[in-house]
Scaffold this active site. Structure first.
Site, PDB file in Angstrom:
ATOM      1  N   ASP A 192     -72.671 -43.743 -36.372  1.00 11.33           N
ATOM      2  CA  ASP A 192     -72.912 -44.930 -37.191  1.00 11.33           C
ATOM      3  C   ASP A 192     -74.376 -45.348 -37.083  1.00 11.33           C
ATOM      4  OD1 ASP A 192     -72.665 -47.182 -38.716  1.00 11.33           O
ATOM      5  OD2 ASP A 192     -71.023 -48.048 -37.586  1.00 11.33           O
ATOM      6  N   ASP A 193     -75.089 -45.235 -38.189  1.00  9.76           N
ATOM      7  CA  ASP A 193     -76.507 -45.632 -38.264  1.00  9.76           C
ATOM      8  C   ASP A 193     -77.440 -44.752 -37.441  1.00  9.76           C
ATOM      9  OD1 ASP A 193     -75.633 -47.652 -39.881  1.00  9.76           O
ATOM     10  OD2 ASP A 193     -76.357 -49.303 -38.664  1.00  9.76           O
ATOM     11  N   CYS A 230     -72.251 -48.597 -44.820  1.00  7.88           N
ATOM     12  CA  CYS A 230     -71.070 -48.079 -44.115  1.00  7.88           C
ATOM     13  C   CYS A 230     -69.864 -47.764 -44.987  1.00  7.88           C
ATOM     14  CB  CYS A 230     -70.657 -49.061 -43.033  1.00  7.88           C
ATOM     15  SG  CYS A 230     -71.908 -49.307 -41.758  1.00  7.88           S
ATOM     16  N   HIS A 250     -63.419 -49.124 -41.551  1.00  7.52           N
ATOM     17  CA  HIS A 250     -64.256 -49.840 -42.516  1.00  7.52           C
ATOM     18  C   HIS A 250     -63.950 -49.544 -43.987  1.00  7.52           C
ATOM     19  CE1 HIS A 250     -68.306 -52.180 -42.275  1.00  7.52           C
ATOM     20  NE2 HIS A 250     -67.388 -52.792 -43.012  1.00  7.52           N
ATOM     21  N   ASP A 287     -73.320 -41.656 -40.887  1.00 10.24           N
ATOM     22  CA  ASP A 287     -72.810 -42.270 -42.117  1.00 10.24           C
ATOM     23  C   ASP A 287     -73.924 -42.651 -43.072  1.00 10.24           C
ATOM     24  OD1 ASP A 287     -73.761 -44.425 -40.598  1.00 10.24           O
ATOM     25  OD2 ASP A 287     -72.203 -45.783 -41.299  1.00 10.24           O
ATOM     26  N   ASN A 288     -75.084 -42.949 -42.569  1.00 17.16           N
ATOM     27  CA  ASN A 288     -76.264 -43.196 -43.395  1.00 17.16           C
ATOM     28  C   ASN A 288     -77.488 -42.992 -42.523  1.00 17.16           C
ATOM     29  OD1 ASN A 288     -74.437 -46.043 -43.543  1.00 17.16           O
ATOM     30  ND2 ASN A 288     -76.280 -46.219 -42.293  1.00 17.16           N
TER      31      ASN A 288
END
Length: 312
Positions: A33-34, A73, A128, A280-281
């Site tokens: 995540d991130d 997200c 999410h 995710d990004n």
């Protein structure tokens, strides 16, 4: 995703005409995540040791040109699981506790497709894609789930776990963060110390899933909550890197990857498992030294210059 599945199915059946027994490959997706493009050694990071990311890139394929569905997200996760442009399936931005929408359970996900083909399917970590029990992973093709409904900063507390009392801050109205197993809330996350155990908890459960299902083809989707803020790391990695808390978190994620790869080796499943590691990004850069690197060398140097200043 459908194209990937077609290729997998072709590979599964290619030798059947020769009377050969073809084992369906396991599929393991680890989503950070991130995490930024430049946050591990194979992609240019220095100051943080990532031997297991190094091993994975050395033994597999390192991708350097790709995009996610959106740099946020919910949308990027919808794209990953459905193979669709997220706006096409009604997903954009990031869902908050009061959001009225969720991913439509009628959408076909990778878990649904593989389950139809005899796979055991499991998910761990951050979901999410829907806030209510009827929109949690078990309704999208997963046989099991342990994790969070959304990002772990979506709680009525500050980065240190202290309650937000200013009612002008919308966060003060958010519900407590919960830990979900299946369709049931099993714990409430009220302290930063609890968040420090996330990486270890989901790693241990991933190892358990891999060992328990070695006799069946399986899909495991491990969506690690870190290194999204607030950064949290267990005692065993606190203060271990040259880049402060962010570096410690990356080192623990590297350890997690190593534990999972070791489990695949020990159970004899490594050669029959498609392992995909991605983010995710990209990094949430306005969090300063609590954010990752997009891989730009100038920005990376500037970020490191702030380590130790408590910049957020």
């Amino acid at each position: 995703m459908k194209r990937l599945l077609v290729l997998l199915m072709v590979a599964m059946t290619a030798g059947q005409g020769l009377g050969q027994k073809v084992m369906k490959p396991n599929v393991l997706i680890i989503l950070m995540d991130d995490m930024g493009y430049g946050d591990t050694e194979p992609y240019g990071m220095t100051g943080i040791s990532t031997p297991n990311f190094n091993r994975l890139c050395g033994e597999g394929t390192r991708f350097t040109h790709y995009n996610v569905g959106q740099p946020v997200c919910t949308a990027s996760r919808a794209a990953l699981l459905t193979g669709c442009y997220p706006n096409r399936v009604g997903m954009w931005g990031a869902l908050l506790p009061g959001s009225k929408i969720a991913l439509d359970p009628k959408e076909e996900t990778l878990a649904m497709l593989l389950k139809k083909n005899g796979y055991v399917t499991g998910m761990l970590g951050k979901w999410h894609l829907g806030n209510k029990p009827s929109y949690w992973p078990l309704h999208y093709g997963f046989d099991s789930f342990l994790g969070l409904p959304y990002s772990h900063d979506i709680w009525p507390r500050d980065k240190d776990g202290n309650p937000i009392t200013d009612q002008k801050n919308m966060r003060s109205l958010w519900p407590e963060l919960t830990m979900i197993e299946g369709d049931r809330v099993v714990d409430t996350i009220k302290t930063h110390a609890q968040q420090e155990q996330f990486t270890t908890l989901f790693t241990e459960r991933a190892e358990k899933f891999i060992r328990a299902n070695r006799q069946h083809p399986w899909l495991l989707y491990l969506a690690q909550p870190m290194p999204h803020v607030p950064l949290a790391v267990s005692e065993k990695f606190r203060g271990k890197s040259e880049l402060g808390l962010f570096g410690d978190v990356i080192m623990e994620l590297d350890w997690s990857l190593g534990q999972i790869m070791k489990t695949l080796d020990e159970t004899g499943q490594a050669k029959n498992t498609i392992l995909i590691v991605a983010s995710d990004n990209g990094p949430w850069l306005n969090f300063g030294n609590h954010a990752g690197s997009s891989g730009d060398s100038g920005r990376e140097r500037e970020r490191r210059s702030r380590v130790g200043r408590g910049c957020l």
